[in-house]
Design an enzyme around this catalytic site. Structure first.
Site, PDB file in Angstrom:
ATOM      1  N   CYS A   1       0.772  -1.150  -0.090  1.00  0.00           N
ATOM      2  CA  CYS A   1      -0.067  -0.036   0.132  1.00  0.00           C
ATOM      3  C   CYS A   1       0.848   1.331   0.074  1.00  0.00           C
ATOM      4  O   CYS A   1       0.499   2.292  -0.310  1.00  0.00           O
ATOM      5  CB  CYS A   1      -0.953   0.063   1.236  1.00  0.00           C
ATOM      6  SG  CYS A   1      -1.910  -1.458   1.171  1.00  0.00           S
TER       7      CYS A   1
ATOM      8  N   ASN B   1     -10.172  -0.617   0.148  1.00  0.00           N
ATOM      9  CA  ASN B   1      -8.620  -0.563   0.276  1.00  0.00           C
ATOM     10  C   ASN B   1      -8.319  -1.217  -1.170  1.00  0.00           C
ATOM     11  O   ASN B   1      -8.257  -2.535  -1.319  1.00  0.00           O
ATOM     12  CB  ASN B   1      -8.200  -1.268   1.309  1.00  0.00           C
ATOM     13  CG  ASN B   1      -6.645  -1.404   1.426  1.00  0.00           C
ATOM     14  OD1 ASN B   1      -6.039  -1.103   0.457  1.00  0.00           O
ATOM     15  ND2 ASN B   1      -6.274  -1.675   2.799  1.00  0.00           N
TER      16      ASN B   1
ATOM     17  N   HIS C   1      -3.638   6.922   1.813  1.00  0.00           N
ATOM     18  CA  HIS C   1      -4.162   5.455   1.483  1.00  0.00           C
ATOM     19  C   HIS C   1      -5.342   5.226   2.230  1.00  0.00           C
ATOM     20  O   HIS C   1      -5.553   5.613   3.405  1.00  0.00           O
ATOM     21  CB  HIS C   1      -2.900   4.309   1.942  1.00  0.00           C
ATOM     22  CG  HIS C   1      -3.414   3.163   1.964  1.00  0.00           C
ATOM     23  ND1 HIS C   1      -4.095   2.661   0.656  1.00  0.00           N
ATOM     24  CD2 HIS C   1      -3.323   2.165   2.613  1.00  0.00           C
ATOM     25  CE1 HIS C   1      -4.171   1.184   0.859  1.00  0.00           C
ATOM     26  NE2 HIS C   1      -3.855   1.123   2.127  1.00  0.00           N
TER      27      HIS C   1
HETATM   28  O1  UT7 Z   1      -3.796  -1.311   3.492  1.00  0.00           O
HETATM   29  C1  UT7 Z   1      -2.934  -1.982   4.543  1.00  0.00           C
HETATM   30  C2  UT7 Z   1      -3.345  -1.492   5.768  1.00  0.00           C
HETATM   31  N1  UT7 Z   1      -4.468  -1.884   6.650  1.00  0.00           N
HETATM   32  C3  UT7 Z   1      -5.404  -1.508   7.450  1.00  0.00           C
HETATM   33  O2  UT7 Z   1      -4.856  -0.048   7.538  1.00  0.00           O
HETATM   34  C4  UT7 Z   1      -5.872  -1.901   8.313  1.00  0.00           C
HETATM   35  C5  UT7 Z   1      -6.248  -1.619   9.724  1.00  0.00           C
HETATM   36  N2  UT7 Z   1      -6.942  -2.247  10.668  1.00  0.00           N
HETATM   37  C6  UT7 Z   1      -8.157  -2.038  10.485  1.00  0.00           C
HETATM   38  O3  UT7 Z   1      -8.692  -1.145   9.741  1.00  0.00           O
HETATM   39  C7  UT7 Z   1      -9.146  -2.478  11.728  1.00  0.00           C
HETATM   40  O4  UT7 Z   1      -8.414  -3.042  12.572  1.00  0.00           O
HETATM   41  C8  UT7 Z   1     -10.400  -3.544  11.201  1.00  0.00           C
HETATM   42  C9  UT7 Z   1     -11.371  -2.654  10.166  1.00  0.00           C
HETATM   43  C10 UT7 Z   1      -9.397  -4.363  10.210  1.00  0.00           C
HETATM   44  C11 UT7 Z   1     -10.842  -4.265  12.231  1.00  0.00           C
HETATM   45  O5  UT7 Z   1     -11.669  -3.143  13.075  1.00  0.00           O
HETATM   46  P1  UT7 Z   1     -11.510  -3.254  14.563  1.00  0.00           P
HETATM   47  O6  UT7 Z   1     -12.238  -2.098  15.138  1.00  0.00           O
HETATM   48  O7  UT7 Z   1      -9.957  -3.112  14.903  1.00  0.00           O
HETATM   49  O8  UT7 Z   1     -11.925  -4.411  14.924  1.00  0.00           O
HETATM   50  P2  UT7 Z   1     -11.272  -5.719  15.792  1.00  0.00           P
HETATM   51  O9  UT7 Z   1     -10.346  -6.448  14.684  1.00  0.00           O
HETATM   52  O10 UT7 Z   1     -10.701  -5.510  16.898  1.00  0.00           O
HETATM   53  O11 UT7 Z   1     -12.525  -6.951  15.802  1.00  0.00           O
HETATM   54  C12 UT7 Z   1     -13.791  -6.412  16.758  1.00  0.00           C
HETATM   55  C13 UT7 Z   1     -14.707  -7.507  16.654  1.00  0.00           C
HETATM   56  C14 UT7 Z   1     -14.044  -8.969  16.771  1.00  0.00           C
HETATM   57  O12 UT7 Z   1     -15.154  -9.770  17.340  1.00  0.00           O
HETATM   58  P3  UT7 Z   1     -14.773 -10.134  19.263  1.00  0.00           P
HETATM   59  O13 UT7 Z   1     -13.419 -10.529  19.257  1.00  0.00           O
HETATM   60  O14 UT7 Z   1     -14.719  -8.684  19.808  1.00  0.00           O
HETATM   61  O15 UT7 Z   1     -15.837 -10.982  19.487  1.00  0.00           O
HETATM   62  C15 UT7 Z   1     -14.016  -9.541  15.380  1.00  0.00           C
HETATM   63  O16 UT7 Z   1     -14.184 -10.822  15.359  1.00  0.00           O
HETATM   64  O17 UT7 Z   1     -15.312  -7.484  15.429  1.00  0.00           O
HETATM   65  C16 UT7 Z   1     -15.247  -8.898  14.765  1.00  0.00           C
HETATM   66  N3  UT7 Z   1     -15.257  -8.951  13.414  1.00  0.00           N
HETATM   67  C17 UT7 Z   1     -16.225  -8.525  12.504  1.00  0.00           C
HETATM   68  N4  UT7 Z   1     -17.668  -8.568  13.061  1.00  0.00           N
HETATM   69  C18 UT7 Z   1     -18.286  -8.320  11.902  1.00  0.00           C
HETATM   70  C19 UT7 Z   1     -13.908  -8.775  12.599  1.00  0.00           C
HETATM   71  N5  UT7 Z   1     -14.577  -8.440  11.029  1.00  0.00           N
HETATM   72  C20 UT7 Z   1     -15.965  -8.690  11.204  1.00  0.00           C
HETATM   73  C21 UT7 Z   1     -16.764  -8.375  10.113  1.00  0.00           C
HETATM   74  N6  UT7 Z   1     -18.041  -8.482  10.536  1.00  0.00           N
HETATM   75  N7  UT7 Z   1     -16.365  -8.039   8.674  1.00  0.00           N
END
Ligand code: UT7
Length: 334
Positions: free
Chosen positions: A116, A287, A257
């Site tokens: 990225c 993305n 990005h």
């Molecule tokens: O291009 C490269 C750069 N990439 C990035 O910049 C990505 C950076 N990271 C992010 O944007 C975020 O971390 C994400 C969007 C990937 C995830 O958001 P988050 O607020 O950090 O969520 P999390 O990973 O802490 O997950 C929270 C909860 C989890 O459930 P529990 O463990 O709290 O029960 C996940 O299992 O949300 C759950 N979860 C989902 N739920 C519904 C994860 N993905 C999903 C989904 N739908 N698609």
């Protein structure tokens, strides 16, 4: 860094995205997710995905041809086709294919892989050839088809990514419009986000065995990458501005990005930039990796937002880990 003689001007942009649109609701047929979760956590609503009988090279070529037309030069005037991609059609590189498709028959062509951060790293690489006088016209393309490498059963990643391409034409210019850049890598954190080769040993002959593996689907520690982005992106932008003797108050447009709207908002807040100065289109494309910055830039130029002379701050970040920033004035400025 200041240069006396030649510099670089960024004089035209173009972009291309596949027609097929997949909405958040469509994804809930594949994994346990919802439109509400995806919108709230990422800002993404749609993503465009490349279908069969299409290629990364064709998408990249479409964006490049539009950028060359916008720059009002002929493809034969291009000296270098620089393709930033992590998803080439061919591991030997796809830039030469793009060179042929756009008719840049006098250009040398090569790929650059920096996930990225690829577009920012590509822009800076192009600037070196222009500043030394080696080349006059370079098309820098950021293009990725991550849908090929997403695990469509993994809700942690499959909701995030889309396909696309964006390009700019960079020209040698007496006035240097690339006012500053910074680039960083931290390979010790490579495991946070990767699309890695998994070896599978294969016995060949006598005592010799070779690797006959395959690339694995994208794997990401979302929380770690999020933390990395909100810490490093404002830092690298501030450093780039400082070294260019500029402040956030000088910035006309922030084009980051497009990974997550929450990251974009957090960075803008840290830099004290109002929402009106922030370009974002990830609600429509998700993305798109190396494509996201030139795609957002091109849409903002077409919409008449970014105009000649405007100060544009870009920052790419992602796998590597890698991150960087490039600050330039748009267009040919006397
Ligand atoms: O291009 C490269 C750069 N990439 C990035 O910049 C990505 C950076 N990271 C992010 O944007 C975020 O971390 C994400 C969007 C990937 C995830 O958001 P988050 O607020 O950090 O969520 P999390 O990973 O802490 O997950 C929270 C909860 C989890 O459930 P529990 O463990 O709290 O029960 C996940 O299992 O949300 C759950 N979860 C989902 N739920 C519904 C994860 N993905 C999903 C989904 N739908 N698609």
């Amino acid at each position: 860094m200041k240069f006396d003689g030649a510099g670089i001007a960024i004089v035209g942009s173009g972009s291309a995205t596949p027609q097929a649109v997949v909405r958040n609701d469509d994804l809930s047929q594949l994994v346990d997710t919802s439109d509400e979760w995806i919108r709230a956590r990422t800002g993404i609503r749609n993503r465009h995905l490349l279908g069969e009988n299409s290629s990364l090279s064709e998408l990249a070529a479409m964006a490049a041809s539009k950028a060359i037309a916008a720059a009002d030069i002929s493809p034969e005037a291009i000296d270098l086709v620089l393709l930033a991609t992590s998803t080439p059609d061919d591991l030997f590189g796809s830039a030469a294919k793009v060179q042929a498709l756009i008719g840049a028959k006098n250009a040398v062509a090569f790929d650059l892989t920096a996930a990225c951060s690829g577009f920012v790293f590509g822009l800076v690489t192009a600037a070196q050839y222009l500043r030394t006088g080696a080349f006059q016209n370079i098309v820098v393309i950021g293009a990725d088809v991550l849908s090929r490498w997403v695990d469509w059963g993994d809700r942690n990643t499959c909701v995030l990514f889309g396909d696309g391409a964006g390009a700019v034409v960079c020209q040698r210019s007496s006035q240097d419009q690339l006012l500053g850049f910074e680039m960083y890598s931290d390979g010790s954190r490579n495991d946070c986000l990767n699309l890695s080769y998994q070896e599978k040993p294969k016995y060949l002959i006598n005592d010799v065995s070779i690797q006959k593996g395959d690339y694995q689907a994208i794997s990401m520690n979302g929380r770690e990458v999020y933390r990395f982005a909100v810490a490093k992106v404002p830092e690298v932008v501030e450093k780039t501005l400082f070294r260019a003797n500029l402040t956030a108050a000088d910035v006309d447009w922030l084009v980051l990005h497009q990974a997550n709207q929450r990251i974009i908002d957090a960075v803008a807040k840290r830099l004290k930039l109002p929402a009106e100065k922030v370009i974002a289109n990830l609600h429509e494309y998700g993305n798109t990796s190396a494509a996201s910055i030139p795609l957002a830039l091109d849409e903002a130029v077409i919409a008449g937002k970014i105009k000649t002379g405007d100060l544009v701050v870009t920052s790419g970040f992602g796998a590597g880990l890698s991150w960087g920033s490039a600050i330039f004035r748009w267009g040919t400025v006397d």
